[in-house]
Design a protein around this motif. Structure first.
Motif, PDB file in Angstrom:
ATOM      1  N   GLY B  34       0.838  -1.200   0.000  1.00 12.54           N
ATOM      2  CA  GLY B  34       0.000   0.000   0.000  1.00 12.54           C
ATOM      3  C   GLY B  34       0.869   1.245   0.000  1.00 12.54           C
ATOM      4  N   TYR B  35       0.220   2.411  -0.043  1.00  7.21           N
ATOM      5  CA  TYR B  35       0.956   3.682  -0.120  1.00  7.21           C
ATOM      6  C   TYR B  35       0.676   4.516   1.122  1.00  7.21           C
ATOM      7  CZ  TYR B  35       2.591   8.169  -2.018  1.00  7.21           C
ATOM      8  OH  TYR B  35       3.251   9.351  -2.221  1.00  7.21           O
ATOM      9  N   GLN B  36       1.743   4.933   1.755  1.00  9.40           N
ATOM     10  CA  GLN B  36       1.594   5.767   2.965  1.00  9.40           C
ATOM     11  C   GLN B  36       2.169   7.165   2.773  1.00  9.40           C
ATOM     12  OE1 GLN B  36       3.088   2.415   3.641  1.00  9.40           O
ATOM     13  NE2 GLN B  36       0.947   1.781   3.706  1.00  9.40           N
ATOM     14  N   GLY B  37       2.133   7.662   1.550  1.00  9.39           N
ATOM     15  CA  GLY B  37       2.661   9.004   1.294  1.00  9.39           C
ATOM     16  C   GLY B  37       4.158   8.975   1.044  1.00  9.39           C
ATOM     17  N   PRO B  38       4.828  10.142   1.186  1.00 10.25           N
ATOM     18  CA  PRO B  38       6.247  10.243   0.846  1.00 10.25           C
ATOM     19  C   PRO B  38       7.139   9.199   1.520  1.00 10.25           C
ATOM     20  CG  PRO B  38       5.336  12.417   1.159  1.00 10.25           C
ATOM     21  CD  PRO B  38       4.259  11.462   1.533  1.00 10.25           C
ATOM     22  N   LYS B  39       6.749   8.733   2.702  1.00 10.32           N
ATOM     23  CA  LYS B  39       7.648   7.757   3.348  1.00 10.32           C
ATOM     24  C   LYS B  39       7.728   6.457   2.539  1.00 10.32           C
ATOM     25  CE  LYS B  39       4.288   6.259   6.813  1.00 10.32           C
ATOM     26  NZ  LYS B  39       3.924   6.408   8.216  1.00 10.32           N
ATOM     27  N   THR B  40       6.680   6.146   1.793  1.00  9.33           N
ATOM     28  CA  THR B  40       6.748   4.981   0.906  1.00  9.33           C
ATOM     29  C   THR B  40       7.763   5.245  -0.214  1.00  9.33           C
ATOM     30  OG1 THR B  40       4.450   4.432   1.362  1.00  9.33           O
ATOM     31  CG2 THR B  40       5.381   3.506  -0.648  1.00  9.33           C
ATOM     32  N   CYS B  41       7.716   6.458  -0.797  1.00  9.85           N
ATOM     33  CA  CYS B  41       8.665   6.803  -1.868  1.00  9.85           C
ATOM     34  C   CYS B  41      10.102   6.765  -1.347  1.00  9.85           C
ATOM     35  CB  CYS B  41       8.382   8.203  -2.419  1.00  9.85           C
ATOM     36  SG  CYS B  41       6.682   8.446  -2.957  1.00  9.85           S
ATOM     37  N   GLU B  42      10.263   7.213  -0.107  1.00 10.43           N
ATOM     38  CA  GLU B  42      11.606   7.363   0.454  1.00 10.43           C
ATOM     39  C   GLU B  42      12.292   6.031   0.770  1.00 10.43           C
ATOM     40  OE1 GLU B  42      12.563  10.570   3.052  1.00 10.43           O
ATOM     41  OE2 GLU B  42      12.617  11.527   1.085  1.00 10.43           O
ATOM     42  N   VAL B  43      11.535   4.943   0.724  1.00 12.60           N
ATOM     43  CA  VAL B  43      12.175   3.636   0.919  1.00 12.60           C
ATOM     44  C   VAL B  43      13.253   3.447  -0.151  1.00 12.60           C
ATOM     45  CG1 VAL B  43      11.784   1.130   0.833  1.00 12.60           C
ATOM     46  CG2 VAL B  43      10.146   2.616   2.016  1.00 12.60           C
ATOM     47  N   CYS B  44      12.925   3.821  -1.377  1.00 14.13           N
ATOM     48  CA  CYS B  44      13.896   3.697  -2.482  1.00 14.13           C
ATOM     49  C   CYS B  44      14.544   5.020  -2.872  1.00 14.13           C
ATOM     50  CB  CYS B  44      13.225   3.095  -3.709  1.00 14.13           C
ATOM     51  SG  CYS B  44      12.619   1.433  -3.439  1.00 14.13           S
ATOM     52  N   HIS B  45      13.900   6.143  -2.513  1.00 18.18           N
ATOM     53  CA  HIS B  45      14.423   7.468  -2.908  1.00 18.18           C
ATOM     54  C   HIS B  45      14.692   8.312  -1.656  1.00 18.18           C
ATOM     55  CE1 HIS B  45      13.118   6.466  -7.008  1.00 18.18           C
ATOM     56  NE2 HIS B  45      11.943   6.136  -6.504  1.00 18.18           N
ATOM     57  N   PRO B  46      15.644   7.876  -0.809  1.00 25.58           N
ATOM     58  CA  PRO B  46      15.858   8.606   0.443  1.00 25.58           C
ATOM     59  C   PRO B  46      16.309  10.046   0.194  1.00 25.58           C
ATOM     60  CG  PRO B  46      17.629   7.034   0.057  1.00 25.58           C
ATOM     61  CD  PRO B  46      16.582   6.758  -0.970  1.00 25.58           C
ATOM     62  N   GLY B  47      15.791  10.945   1.002  1.00 24.58           N
ATOM     63  CA  GLY B  47      16.208  12.345   0.921  1.00 24.58           C
ATOM     64  C   GLY B  47      15.455  13.180  -0.088  1.00 24.58           C
ATOM     65  N   LYS B  48      14.611  12.524  -0.901  1.00 24.08           N
ATOM     66  CA  LYS B  48      13.931  13.266  -1.967  1.00 24.08           C
ATOM     67  C   LYS B  48      12.869  14.224  -1.426  1.00 24.08           C
ATOM     68  CE  LYS B  48      16.246  12.144  -5.419  1.00 24.08           C
ATOM     69  NZ  LYS B  48      16.971  13.141  -6.209  1.00 24.08           N
ATOM     70  N   ALA B  49      12.203  13.858  -0.338  1.00 23.65           N
ATOM     71  CA  ALA B  49      11.165  14.740   0.209  1.00 23.65           C
ATOM     72  C   ALA B  49      11.790  16.031   0.738  1.00 23.65           C
ATOM     73  CB  ALA B  49      10.381  14.025   1.307  1.00 23.65           C
ATOM     74  N   LYS B  50      12.881  15.883   1.487  1.00 22.74           N
ATOM     75  CA  LYS B  50      13.553  17.066   2.021  1.00 22.74           C
ATOM     76  C   LYS B  50      14.076  17.924   0.865  1.00 22.74           C
ATOM     77  CE  LYS B  50      16.922  18.537   5.423  1.00 22.74           C
ATOM     78  NZ  LYS B  50      17.990  18.172   6.320  1.00 22.74           N
ATOM     79  N   GLU B  51      14.606  17.262  -0.129  1.00 23.53           N
ATOM     80  CA  GLU B  51      15.126  17.965  -1.316  1.00 23.53           C
ATOM     81  C   GLU B  51      14.023  18.802  -1.973  1.00 23.53           C
ATOM     82  OE1 GLU B  51      17.382  15.525  -4.324  1.00 23.53           O
ATOM     83  OE2 GLU B  51      15.598  15.948  -5.513  1.00 23.53           O
ATOM     84  N   PHE B  52      12.824  18.223  -2.068  1.00 21.53           N
ATOM     85  CA  PHE B  52      11.717  18.913  -2.739  1.00 21.53           C
ATOM     86  C   PHE B  52      11.313  20.191  -1.998  1.00 21.53           C
ATOM     87  CE2 PHE B  52       7.163  19.558  -3.698  1.00 21.53           C
ATOM     88  CZ  PHE B  52       7.277  19.745  -5.067  1.00 21.53           C
ATOM     89  N   LEU B  53      11.453  20.167  -0.664  1.00 27.06           N
ATOM     90  CA  LEU B  53      11.071  21.356   0.114  1.00 27.06           C
ATOM     91  C   LEU B  53      11.925  22.585  -0.225  1.00 27.06           C
ATOM     92  CD1 LEU B  53      10.418  19.946   3.727  1.00 27.06           C
ATOM     93  CD2 LEU B  53       8.841  20.088   1.798  1.00 27.06           C
TER      94      LEU B  53
END
Lengths: 107, 455
Positions: B34-53
């Motif tokens: 299932g999908y739990q928001g950015p933390k799901t993406c960050e399993v394979c793309h660590p640091g991308k959420a912080k980068e986007f900010l």
């Protein structure tokens, strides 16, 4: 005399033909703004009908949409019931074929 | 068109098809967990959420050193700018429920409806909570259900933008398509294709007709999106793009005579001969719409319905209360002639200091009372000493999309004729030079030969 008659006939035919063309080109294009009350996709998803309540007349108008861009907006619900739409359509037989179909809202 | 360009375009088209058709490698995992928001993406793309900010898409602002009369230590953009295409901004016109209109109806409205957060975590916010509020899928999913992105009030009365975080949307992700970009960029400025008036369809843009999508040219690096140099687009991620690069060389034409033009004439000048969208707005008088709400009075044209204006531009911007547009000249050694969409907007100015005042749209949207909107914005911004008077502002928008097919680009006679599209006198040429530049002697033989070939 025969030649003169032919010329008159040609002029009359051309006049009537041009009148017909101008009439159909200008009279059949309609623009309305209204709120969507119903959207129905065709089974093959290649067309849809949208019923708009015309803001001016209050009458329901059924529009047929065939352009991919608008159909895609129906599919992912970027356009839904209740959205206000500005549309331009042409009457073709008993159908109103959309030539432009845009939400009025923006940010 | 050279074989190289055709090969590159076919390559782009093939790549686009391949990329869009290719499944995301994490699809199976997302379907399983299932999908739990950015933390799901960050399993394979660590640091991308912080980068986007740290990007303009999140902050709606950046430093804008190329623009006159700004504090260059601060960030400027949709978050805080005041101009007459959008007389509000994210601060004064923050997403909110507007007061009831005469019929007792209310609605939600605000500049930041396009912000990819959830509104409670707003424009420019930072920290772990902000990272988890990012709506990754609105840009990356081909199956986003827009019924799930809606504005509601939570149980505390906060205005919240909900998101589609369904497994189906998350399982269908990839590079952003044209649709993903146009979800927001189509409706900016008050309606479909109003602001810049460009439509990314194969009928309207030759790049799209060749299968090229937005991100083929705006190639993101770490979520930073390169942009062109529109004088009215101040915020940027600090990286810029031009036509010259992977697809087009510095000498893109077979004809050496035409290639000589590229030193002083921007590609857009010949290859984007039309513009469109709104060309004037009046924020001092709002029109009552059939739904009972008011909107700023706006004069609009369809896509490709308007002729651009042309000016020298050295990529720096003149910014005064009554003018936002290109700086440059024939003689500065840096400028080229570019096409611009001309826009003129009317709004209230402060008689006491001559500055443009901002407007909170909530009051005029409900009642048409524009001065109430100015008063509300002044209160939000802490401005006490003001006297509103109407005035006009002229804005030059960059004209960088709607690339015409080769056969519809401007040709020699479009500029080098007496009634050509360029106002050579205003561009700084003397009467003698204008005479020399507008004689058929320049192009007659070339065009005659072309005409004979085409007959």
């Amino acid at each position: 005399m025969k030649k003169a008659l032919s010329v008159i006939m040609v002029v009359v035919v051309m006049f009537l033909a041009s009148f017909t063309v101008v009439r159909s080109a200008s009279a059949e294009e309609v623009k309305i703004t209204g709120v969507i009350t119903k959207i129905e996709m065709a089974a093959d998803k290649k067309s849809a009908i949208a019923v708009l309540k015309d803001n001016k007349s209050g009458e329901s108008v059924t529009i047929t949409i065939t352009d991919d861009l608008t159909l895609d907006k129906f599919k992912d619900h970027r356009i839904v019931d209740g959205d206000e739409i500005r549309t331009k359509f042409e009457k073709e037989g008993d159908k109103n074929i959309s030539k432009m179909f845009k939400k009025t809202a923006g940010c | 068109m050279s074989g190289k360009i055709i090969t590159i375009m076919l390559g782009c088209a093939l790549l686009t098809t391949t990329v869009q058709a290719k499944e995301h490698p994490g699809k199976e995992q997302i379907l399983k967990d299932g999908y739990q928001g950015p933390k799901t993406c960050e399993v394979c793309h660590p640091g991308k959420a912080k980068e986007f900010l740290g990007t303009v898409h999140w902050k709606h602002a950046s430093k804008a050193d190329h623009v006159d009369n700004l504090n260059h230590k601060e960030e400027h953009g949709m978050k805080n700018r005041i101009y007459t295409m959008c007389n509000g901004n994210d601060i004064v016109n923050n997403l909110k429920e507007i007061p009831p209109n005469a019929a007792g109806k209310t609605k939600f409205s605000g500049c930041n409806t396009c912000h990819p957060g959830d509104h409670t975590i707003d424009v420019g916010s930072t920290g772990p909570e902000a990272e988890q509020s990012i709506d990754c899928l609105i840009c990356h999913s081909t199956k986003y259900d827009f019924r799930k992105r809606k504005i509601v009030k939570d149980d505390k009365g906060n205005v919240v933008m909900t998101q589609d975080r369904s497994t189906e949307a998350a399982a269908n992700i990839g590079r952003p398509s044209i649709k993903n970009c146009m979800v927001c960029h189509e409706a900016a400025g008050g309606g479909a294709l109003v602001k810049r008036g460009f439509s990314m369809t194969k009928e309207a843009d030759v790049h799209v007709s060749k299968g090229i999508i937005c991100v083929d040219c705006h190639q993101a690096k770490n979520h930073k999106i390169p942009t062109g140099r529109d004088p009215n687009n101040w915020a940027s991620d600090g990286i810029y793009m031009t036509c010259v690069g992977e697809c087009h060389s510095e000498k893109p034409h077979k004809d050496a005579g035409i290639n000589k033009h590229t030193a002083k004439i921007a590609c857009q000048t010949c290859h984007i001969p039309r513009t469109g969208g709104a060309f004037s707005k009046d924020f001092t008088k709002w029109e009552k719409m059939s739904n009972g709400f008011y909107e700023p009075s706006t004069l609009k044209r369809e896509v490709n319905e308007t002729a651009p204006v042309y000016a020298w531009y050295n990529l720096t911007v003149s910014n005064t209360p009554h003018f936002i547009g290109p700086k440059g000249s024939r003689t500065d050694g840096k400028s080229k002639i570019y096409p611009f969409k001309l826009f003129q907007g009317k709004a209230y100015y402060n008689k006491k200091d001559g500055q443009l005042l901002s407007m909170d749209f909530a009051p005029p949207m409900a009642t048409g009372d524009t001065l109430a909107g100015v008063a509300s914005a002044a209160k939000i911004l802490g401005i006490k000493d003001y006297e509103p008077v109407p005035g006009w502002q002229t804005i030059y928008f960059g004209s960088n999309h709607q690339v015409a097919p080769k056969g519809k680009a401007l040709g020699c006679a479009n500029c080098h004729s007496v009634n050509g599209v360029l106002n050579l006198k205003e561009l700084g040429y003397s009467a003698k030079e204008v005479e020399k530049l507008t004689t058929p002697e320049i192009y007659f033989e070339k065009l005659l030969k072309l005409q004979q070939e085409n007959e």
